[in-house]
Design an enzyme around this catalytic site. Structure first.
Site, PDB file in Angstrom:
ATOM      1  N   SER A  80       0.831  -1.214   0.000  1.00  0.00           N
ATOM      2  CA  SER A  80       0.000   0.000   0.000  1.00  0.00           C
ATOM      3  C   SER A  80       0.861   1.258   0.000  1.00  0.00           C
ATOM      4  O   SER A  80       2.005   1.243   0.453  1.00  0.00           O
ATOM      5  CB  SER A  80      -0.900   0.020   1.241  1.00  0.00           C
ATOM      6  OG  SER A  80      -1.725  -1.118   1.270  1.00  0.00           O
TER       7      SER A  80
HETATM    8  N1  SAH Z   1      -0.954  -4.874   4.105  1.00  0.00           N
HETATM    9  C1  SAH Z   1      -0.224  -5.217   2.898  1.00  0.00           C
HETATM   10  C2  SAH Z   1      -1.036  -4.896   1.676  1.00  0.00           C
HETATM   11  C3  SAH Z   1      -0.838  -5.940   0.619  1.00  0.00           C
HETATM   12  S1  SAH Z   1      -1.994  -5.905  -0.711  1.00  0.00           S
HETATM   13  C4  SAH Z   1       1.141  -4.551   2.871  1.00  0.00           C
HETATM   14  O1  SAH Z   1       1.437  -3.714   3.750  1.00  0.00           O
HETATM   15  O2  SAH Z   1       1.971  -4.876   2.016  1.00  0.00           O
HETATM   16  C5  SAH Z   1      -3.317  -6.884  -0.105  1.00  0.00           C
HETATM   17  C6  SAH Z   1      -3.006  -8.308   0.259  1.00  0.00           C
HETATM   18  O3  SAH Z   1      -4.252  -8.936   0.586  1.00  0.00           O
HETATM   19  C7  SAH Z   1      -2.391  -9.155  -0.859  1.00  0.00           C
HETATM   20  O4  SAH Z   1      -1.175  -9.681  -0.406  1.00  0.00           O
HETATM   21  C8  SAH Z   1      -3.430 -10.255  -1.109  1.00  0.00           C
HETATM   22  O5  SAH Z   1      -2.861 -11.503  -1.434  1.00  0.00           O
HETATM   23  C9  SAH Z   1      -4.150 -10.303   0.226  1.00  0.00           C
HETATM   24  N2  SAH Z   1      -5.484 -10.898   0.194  1.00  0.00           N
HETATM   25  C10 SAH Z   1      -6.442 -10.785  -0.762  1.00  0.00           C
HETATM   26  N3  SAH Z   1      -7.527 -11.502  -0.425  1.00  0.00           N
HETATM   27  C11 SAH Z   1      -7.249 -12.089   0.785  1.00  0.00           C
HETATM   28  C12 SAH Z   1      -7.962 -12.967   1.647  1.00  0.00           C
HETATM   29  N4  SAH Z   1      -9.191 -13.412   1.380  1.00  0.00           N
HETATM   30  N5  SAH Z   1      -7.363 -13.362   2.790  1.00  0.00           N
HETATM   31  C13 SAH Z   1      -6.113 -12.938   3.108  1.00  0.00           C
HETATM   32  N6  SAH Z   1      -5.381 -12.114   2.324  1.00  0.00           N
HETATM   33  C14 SAH Z   1      -5.945 -11.693   1.176  1.00  0.00           C
END
Ligand code: SAH
Length: 228
Positions: A80
């Site tokens: 993000s």
């Molecule tokens: N908080 C993270 C943001 C990563 S982007 C950071 O600081 O880097 C969002 C993430 O959510 C991705 O890695 C994706 O794989 C995950 N995601 C999407 N759907 C999900 C689900 N149902 N359960 C767990 N993670 C999920």
């Protein structure tokens, strides 16, 4: 920070680069720019100022890590924007010792910010490559969190209730299981919508009902079902 490398030399190779005065300077500038945007208070910004965001990125992005930008991480996902991390962290109204559930560990950067704020973190990631990476990186940096490879739609009922829930992927709807795992008086911050989203703050009332407030626009990668 340096002690990490002395105590755990095996992580040296894994981390490629340690923190440096150059990155610390870049980071301080980033935090003062975030402060000027008024998205978060000192507690959150000081926490972000302590975390080497570049280590959560591939080395080719290290030199850009302190710009307010999202970057690709493994499995087609993105870390993000720092401004989004600051905003969501502030919206959670955290106090040390709280139990916080994060959906979408991703790179682990938001998780590190939450840990720096002195909460007890539980975080779920559905992509194995990211689960493995974030686990290694958070451990190498000395953060303790309960990390799970699984489907965030289900939450972590074993550890419920949570004082706070933060969803860091775009949810098509508000998952009922996550609402159920919120404590009375608890807060959930969740981007809701297909394609783009609205950031929503949900507060659980003493009688078990929910109050929702729509806060602004958001653009996260989608929340998908099951494990990948
Ligand atoms: N908080 C993270 C943001 C990563 S982007 C950071 O600081 O880097 C969002 C993430 O959510 C991705 O890695 C994706 O794989 C995950 N995601 C999407 N759907 C999900 C689900 N149902 N359960 C767990 N993670 C999920």
């Amino acid at each position: 920070m340096k002690e990490v490398f002395r105590l755990f030399p095996m992580y040296f190779q894994f981390m490629q680069n340690e923190d440096s005065p150059y990155y610390q300077g870049q980071r301080a500038i980033m935090c003062s720019e975030l402060k000027a945007k008024g998205l978060a208070g000192d507690a959150v910004l000081n926490a972000m100022n302590r975390i080497p965001r570049h280590l959560f990125l591939e080395s080719s992005f290290h030199q850009h890590a302190y710009q307010d930008k999202a970057f690709p991480i493994a499995a087609g996902q993105t870390i993000s924007h720092p401004s989004t991390v600051a905003w969501q962290s502030e919206l959670l109204e955290l106090r040390p010792g709280m139990k916080v559930l994060e959906i979408g560990t991703g790179s682990g950067y938001q998780a590190a910010v939450l840990c720096e704020l002195g909460i007890k973190l539980f975080s779920i990631e559905r992509q194995k490559a990211l689960f493995d990476f974030s686990k290694k990186m958070l451990t190498a940096l000395g953060y303790r969190a309960e990390l799970k490879f699984g489907d965030g739609f289900k939450g972590m009922p074993v550890f419920a209730p949570f004082d706070r829930v933060i969803v860091t992927c775009g949810a098509p709807f508000v998952p009922k299981a996550l609402l159920a795992q919120l404590i009375e008086g608890g807060i959930m911050i969740i981007p809701v919508g297909e394609g783009t989203q609205k950031m929503v703050k949900i507060t659980k009332q003493a009688d078990g009902s929910f109050v929702q407030k729509v806060l602004g626009d958001a653009a996260f990668v989608p929340m998908l079902k099951d494990r990948e």
